[in-house]
Design an enzyme around this catalytic site. Sequence first.
Site, PDB file in Angstrom:
ATOM      1  N   LYS A   8     -22.859 -27.910 -34.541  1.00 40.32           N
ATOM      2  CA  LYS A   8     -23.635 -27.560 -35.608  1.00 40.32           C
ATOM      3  C   LYS A   8     -23.856 -28.570 -36.006  1.00 40.32           C
ATOM      4  O   LYS A   8     -22.924 -29.065 -36.727  1.00 40.32           O
ATOM      5  CB  LYS A   8     -22.996 -25.984 -36.678  1.00 40.32           C
ATOM      6  N   GLY A  10     -24.660 -30.762 -39.366  1.00 38.90           N
ATOM      7  CA  GLY A  10     -24.029 -30.654 -40.341  1.00 38.90           C
ATOM      8  C   GLY A  10     -22.635 -30.692 -40.675  1.00 38.90           C
ATOM      9  O   GLY A  10     -22.208 -30.423 -41.818  1.00 38.90           O
ATOM     10  N   CYS A  11     -22.440 -29.889 -39.813  1.00 37.57           N
ATOM     11  CA  CYS A  11     -20.832 -28.753 -40.016  1.00 37.57           C
ATOM     12  C   CYS A  11     -19.554 -30.662 -40.251  1.00 37.57           C
ATOM     13  O   CYS A  11     -19.685 -31.275 -39.097  1.00 37.57           O
ATOM     14  CB  CYS A  11     -20.118 -28.586 -38.955  1.00 37.57           C
ATOM     15  N   GLY A  12     -18.626 -30.170 -41.585  1.00 35.40           N
ATOM     16  CA  GLY A  12     -18.014 -31.126 -42.121  1.00 35.40           C
ATOM     17  C   GLY A  12     -16.714 -31.627 -40.632  1.00 35.40           C
ATOM     18  O   GLY A  12     -16.360 -32.409 -40.599  1.00 35.40           O
TER      19      GLY A  12
END
Length: 130
Positions: A8, A10-12
């Site tokens: 996904k 932008g998922c950290g």
Amino acid sequence: MEIVFFEKPGCGGNARQKAALCAAGYKVVPRSLLAEPWTAARLRLFFGDLPVKEWFNMSAPAVKSGTVRPEALTAEAALSSMLQQPLLIRRPLLEAGERRCAGFAAADLKSRLGLELCETVPDGCAHPSA
């Protein structure tokens, strides 16, 4: 070894997982899990013998709200739901040649893909509200 990493954007948590793969010497090719043109047959290959409930991102809003109940779905219904709502798909999905895996559990990475990591990175969402 080259690893296609469906994430996904932008998922950290996915960022930390990709960094761990790179630190272990793997070439990571990131792709958006949400933009990929999935088919049920192709998506199914990533789940191996995992129970249907474990195919799901348990932090997905539809799962957290109870709108989607993974434990109540057949494999066919689960895949249909995921094709309609890709946020439901457990991530990351990893592909190394013809081998595939869902999630980032160290044991699965080793047994299904033959990957060895230098550090332990959590499987699942790292977001505080997850």
